[in-house]
Design a protein around this motif. Structure first.
Motif, mmCIF file in Angstrom:
data_model
loop_
_atom_site.group_PDB
_atom_site.id
_atom_site.type_symbol
_atom_site.label_atom_id
_atom_site.label_comp_id
_atom_site.label_asym_id
_atom_site.label_seq_id
_atom_site.Cartn_x
_atom_site.Cartn_y
_atom_site.Cartn_z
ATOM 1 N N THR A 61 0.848 -1.192 0.000
ATOM 2 C CA THR A 61 0.000 0.000 0.000
ATOM 3 C C THR A 61 0.881 1.238 0.000
ATOM 4 N N ASN A 62 0.584 2.197 -0.860
ATOM 5 C CA ASN A 62 1.383 3.419 -0.913
ATOM 6 C C ASN A 62 0.902 4.436 0.122
ATOM 7 N N ALA A 63 1.488 5.628 0.083
ATOM 8 C CA ALA A 63 1.172 6.656 1.081
ATOM 9 C C ALA A 63 -0.280 7.098 1.016
ATOM 10 N N GLU A 64 -0.905 6.965 -0.154
ATOM 11 C CA GLU A 64 -2.316 7.339 -0.311
ATOM 12 C C GLU A 64 -3.256 6.203 0.039
ATOM 13 N N GLY A 65 -2.693 5.062 0.471
ATOM 14 C CA GLY A 65 -3.530 3.927 0.830
ATOM 15 C C GLY A 65 -3.975 3.090 -0.349
ATOM 16 N N GLN A 66 -3.371 3.309 -1.528
ATOM 17 C CA GLN A 66 -3.745 2.556 -2.714
ATOM 18 C C GLN A 66 -2.871 1.317 -2.865
ATOM 19 N N PRO A 67 -3.444 0.193 -3.328
ATOM 20 C CA PRO A 67 -2.635 -1.017 -3.545
ATOM 21 C C PRO A 67 -1.584 -0.785 -4.630
ATOM 22 N N VAL A 68 -0.350 -1.207 -4.366
ATOM 23 C CA VAL A 68 0.741 -1.084 -5.334
ATOM 24 C C VAL A 68 1.590 -2.341 -5.259
ATOM 25 N N VAL A 69 2.366 -2.582 -6.321
ATOM 26 C CA VAL A 69 3.330 -3.678 -6.308
ATOM 27 C C VAL A 69 4.448 -3.329 -5.339
ATOM 28 N N CYS A 70 4.793 -4.250 -4.475
ATOM 29 C CA CYS A 70 5.849 -4.001 -3.498
ATOM 30 C C CYS A 70 7.180 -3.749 -4.195
ATOM 31 N N GLY A 71 8.015 -2.943 -3.563
ATOM 32 C CA GLY A 71 9.379 -2.750 -4.015
ATOM 33 C C GLY A 71 10.312 -3.719 -3.316
ATOM 34 N N PHE A 72 11.589 -3.640 -3.665
ATOM 35 C CA PHE A 72 12.589 -4.476 -3.018
ATOM 36 C C PHE A 72 12.915 -3.912 -1.640
ATOM 37 N N GLY A 73 13.705 -4.664 -0.877
ATOM 38 C CA GLY A 73 14.183 -4.204 0.418
ATOM 39 C C GLY A 73 13.164 -4.374 1.522
ATOM 40 N N VAL A 74 13.610 -4.095 2.751
ATOM 41 C CA VAL A 74 12.735 -4.162 3.915
ATOM 42 C C VAL A 74 13.164 -3.079 4.897
ATOM 43 N N ASP A 75 12.194 -2.472 5.542
ATOM 44 C CA ASP A 75 12.464 -1.340 6.435
ATOM 45 C C ASP A 75 11.501 -1.416 7.616
ATOM 46 N N PRO A 76 11.842 -2.180 8.664
ATOM 47 C CA PRO A 76 10.968 -2.249 9.839
ATOM 48 C C PRO A 76 11.069 -0.971 10.666
ATOM 49 N N ARG A 77 9.930 -0.394 11.012
ATOM 50 C CA ARG A 77 9.918 0.873 11.738
ATOM 51 C C ARG A 77 9.149 0.722 13.043
ATOM 52 N N PHE A 78 9.558 1.497 14.031
ATOM 53 C CA PHE A 78 8.867 1.520 15.315
ATOM 54 C C PHE A 78 8.274 2.901 15.572
ATOM 55 N N LYS A 79 7.069 2.904 16.104
ATOM 56 C CA LYS A 79 6.459 4.099 16.664
ATOM 57 C C LYS A 79 6.209 3.829 18.145
ATOM 58 N N PHE A 80 6.230 4.887 18.968
ATOM 59 C CA PHE A 80 6.119 4.748 20.409
ATOM 60 C C PHE A 80 4.858 5.433 20.925
ATOM 61 N N SER A 81 4.294 4.866 21.968
ATOM 62 C CA SER A 81 3.211 5.573 22.652
ATOM 63 C C SER A 81 3.799 6.774 23.395
ATOM 64 N N THR A 82 2.980 7.778 23.655
ATOM 65 C CA THR A 82 3.440 9.026 24.251
ATOM 66 C C THR A 82 3.708 8.851 25.748
ATOM 67 N N PRO A 83 4.857 9.355 26.245
ATOM 68 C CA PRO A 83 5.112 9.290 27.697
ATOM 69 C C PRO A 83 4.000 9.973 28.484
ATOM 70 N N SER A 84 3.677 9.415 29.636
ATOM 71 C CA SER A 84 2.524 9.906 30.394
ATOM 72 C C SER A 84 2.786 11.231 31.097
ATOM 73 N N ASN A 85 4.056 11.594 31.321
ATOM 74 C CA ASN A 85 4.327 12.813 32.095
ATOM 75 C C ASN A 85 4.314 14.082 31.255
ATOM 76 N N GLY A 86 4.172 13.953 29.941
ATOM 77 C CA GLY A 86 4.132 15.117 29.076
ATOM 78 C C GLY A 86 5.464 15.823 28.909
ATOM 79 N N LYS A 87 6.546 15.238 29.400
ATOM 80 C CA LYS A 87 7.869 15.868 29.331
ATOM 81 C C LYS A 87 8.745 15.294 28.212
ATOM 82 N N GLY A 88 8.224 14.352 27.473
ATOM 83 C CA GLY A 88 8.990 13.794 26.369
ATOM 84 C C GLY A 88 9.894 12.643 26.748
ATOM 85 N N PHE A 89 9.818 12.180 28.000
ATOM 86 C CA PHE A 89 10.604 11.001 28.381
ATOM 87 C C PHE A 89 9.764 10.121 29.300
#
Length: 641
Positions: free
Chosen positions: A321-349
């Motif tokens: 799926t591309n950035a617009e959410g449309q089905p596309v043929v996959c490219g080569f390579g692999v890129d695993p990414r992590f996103k984090f939940s927001t810290p509870s104290n609001g201080k960025g850590f």
């Protein structure tokens, strides 16, 4: 477009990738000693000048990295078997089945040979634990490699290793491996490997042949997990005394299946890591069945055949799926990414004792999303080619192909400033790390036999991390690793993401080891080898390769063993300053680390330590604290401070 830094680095690699290489651009930040470039990834999959091609054969059949044997389909190939090893069987060397896999290449795409693995294995044929005459005779006279020059073959090592991959068993299991080497064919340095693509008739050429030489590849030694001539005794108890050659079977535990000893004899010739991606070829524009023929100059009349299917982009299902959410043929390579939940104290850590969430976002090398949000494919999907190329480990990759690099996973550890090697597994670790977790499979090898239901399960991409209440403040690292095989390209990538714990001010790695980039340059940079983790994160390797037990090899042992045995690493092995940036990091000798160069210094004096989880003394203990306290190795060149 290949960037100029890539071109310079590869040219340097062709001149022999060592510290003595005449670096062509002294301003290139890869030339700087220490940690090297902060961001340097010359290989960008689809955006590169060519794609890495992986070719593997096992017992006469082409094999895909997921363990599937490749079918010859409609090709008329008298030299290619109708039945291939059943890689899902407990003994694929004897169980054969009609192959169903397809080795597909994308037409109009340039490829360069990056992995060539040719192996033949027999199981339970040579059962003597003292006389290896029959095993050697099979290698020389009966194996697929019988027409090579086997003169001067000899035994080079006889070692025991702890087996961690016996799923469903709580007891310890061990493997004894006897390695042979120095055959004349192994010492040839000017042999060649010619790649051709032929029409479906197996005769009409579709491309100009490309000739590779052995010097075009980085790794081919057994110590790096590649070529090996070996006899192995697997799934047994440890020996009871030095020189004990008796077979001690594992006891059968209540409620668990028996696991009898296995005797494995193998010839495996494998080269990995192209030093010359410019030596490439283009998959012809004519789609359909074709034949890739590889001819080894040492076996000129016995080519290795790989049935292939040439496909157009239109012939590949749009499963990404591309950035617009449309089905596309996959490219080569692999890129695993992590996103984090927001810290509870609001201080960025995050605060010590806090729990947070990790969200895995799996992308290809072009940034397309590879998987539906929140779901990873099952192992069954992988074998059915329904995982967009994502690889999980199977029994076949572990026990038959002897590959241990296909485990996807993640780990969180820190703080960075404390990431130091631990000598004593009984002592408190200098840093905290969560238990390394596999991504996709609950228990690495919980696949086809012990837990068949698990193999059919899909998996979450959301993970919870619980920080300890006494977490030391600083910067922590979250490492995520994934493996993929797609349209001939086999690749791995490990990404590092950082988070703050207890404070907003960042901290850094100890900077105690480095300089990897002075040899590992361009296409041979660490970004493109093994797990795909860049040189600037080399001190994070220990987070996964650090154990609470003496039984499993640790990072400091493996890295010394690999480089000390490598003919490519031509530096003075006694010059510790090549890799160690601080004196403290180089003066912690241990029995196992020193034994990578000096295997017989103490003879059998510490024999029992290698079979003890936390022995006294332990085999990774700091010998400088005891016998060698006043006599650090005089023949070694150490950092000044």
């Amino acid at each position: 477009m290949i960037r100029s830094t890539f071109v310079r680095s590869v040219l340097c690699a062709l001149l022999v990738p060592t510290l003595s290489c005449n670096l062509l651009d002294v301003n290139d930040n890869e030339d700087v000693s220490g940690r090297g470039a902060r961001v340097f990834d010359p290989y960008q999959s689809s955006a590169s000048g060519a794609i890495r091609l992986s070719l593997q054969q096992f017992n006469g059949c082409a094999i895909l990295p997921n363990g599937s044997a490749v079918s010859k389909g409609t090709l008329n190939l008298p030299g290619y078997p109708d039945l291939c090893p059943d890689m899902a069987a407990a003994d694929p060397t004897s169980a054969r089945t009609a192959p169903t896999g397809t080795l597909r290449l994308l037409v109009g795409t340039r490829y360069f040979l990056n992995q060539l693995s040719l192996s033949e294995i027999v199981l339970n044929k040579h059962t003597s634990t003292t006389d290896f005459t029959d095993a050697v005779r099979w290698m020389k006279n009966e194996s697929r490699f019988r027409n090579l020059d086997w003169g001067d073959l000899g035994k080079v090592s006889d070692t025991w290793t702890f087996s961690t991959g016996i799923e469903g068993f709580s007891q310890d299991a061990w493997t004894r491996e006897v390695l042979f080497d120095n055959a004349r064919w192994r010492r040839v340095t000017d042999d060649t490997f010619t790649v051709e693509i032929l029409d479906a008739d197996g005769e009409t050429p579709r491309m100009t042949p490309v000739v590779y030489s052995r010097a075009d590849f980085l790794g081919d030694s057994a110590f790096a997990g590649h070529s090996r001539l070996a006899w192995r005794l697997e799934t047994v108890q440890a020996p009871q005394f030095p020189g004990d050659t008796a077979v001690h079977p594992l006891p059968v535990l209540t409620g668990q299946p028996a696991s009898p000893p296995a005797f494995r004899t193998m010839v495996k010739m494998e080269m990995v890591g192209s030093a010359n991606p410019f030596k490439s070829f283009e998959a012809p524009f004519i789609p359909g069945p074709a034949l890739l023929k590889l001819t080894w100059s040492q076996l000129p009349d016995e080519p290795f055949l790989f049935p292939i299917e040439l496909v157009t982009p239109e012939g590949v299902a749009p499963t990404c799926t591309n950035a617009e959410g449309q089905p596309v043929v996959c490219g080569f390579g692999v890129d695993p990414r992590f996103k984090f939940s927001t810290p509870s104290n609001g201080k960025g850590f995050y605060e010590p004792g806090e729990s947070f969430r990790l969200f895995l976002d799996m992308r290809d090398g072009d940034g397309n999303q590879m998987l539906p949000d929140g779901v990873l494919p099952s192992g069954k999907d992988m074998l059915a080619d329904k995982s967009n190329g994502l690889l999980y480990p199977t029994q076949a990759t572990y026990f038959s192909l002897l590959e241990r690099d296909s485990v996807p996973g993640y780990i969180v550890a820190g703080p960075l400033q404390n990431l130091k090697v631990r000598s004593d597994p009984q002592a408190k670790a200098p840093y905290w790390s969560a238990d390394a977790e596999s991504i996709g499979l609950v228990d690495e090898l919980a696949t086809l036999s012990a837990f068949p239901g698990v193999f059919s399960s899909t998996w979450t991409t959301r993970y919870t991390v619980d920080l300890p209440k006494d977490a030391e403040p600083g910067t922590y690292v979250a490492l995520v690793k994934s493996h993929r095989y797609f349209l001939g390209e086999r690749t791995a990538k490990t990404n590092a993401y950082f988070l703050q714990v207890g404070q907003a001010e960042p901290t850094t790695y100890p900077n105690a080891v480095g300089n990897c980039q002075l040899c590992h340059r361009g296409v041979l940079s660490l970004d493109n080898l093994r797990h795909g983790l860049g040189v600037d994160h080399v001190e994070a390797c220990k987070t996964c390769h650090q154990r609470d037990s003496d039984l499993v090899s640790r990072f400091q042992q493996g890295i010394h063993q690999l480089h000390n045995a490598s003919p490519r690493f031509t530096q003075n092995k006694a010059d510790c300053t090549v890799c160690h940036l601080t004196r403290e990091s180089a003066v912690r000798p241990s029995h196992n680390v020193c034994a990578t160069c000096h295997p017989s210094v103490h003879g059998d004096e510490y024999f029992s330590t290698q079979f003890s989880a936390k022995g006294e003394p332990n085999r990774f203990g700091n010998c400088a604290q005891t016998c060698h306290a006043q006599t650090t190795p005089r023949g070694h060149i150490l950092p000044e401070n």
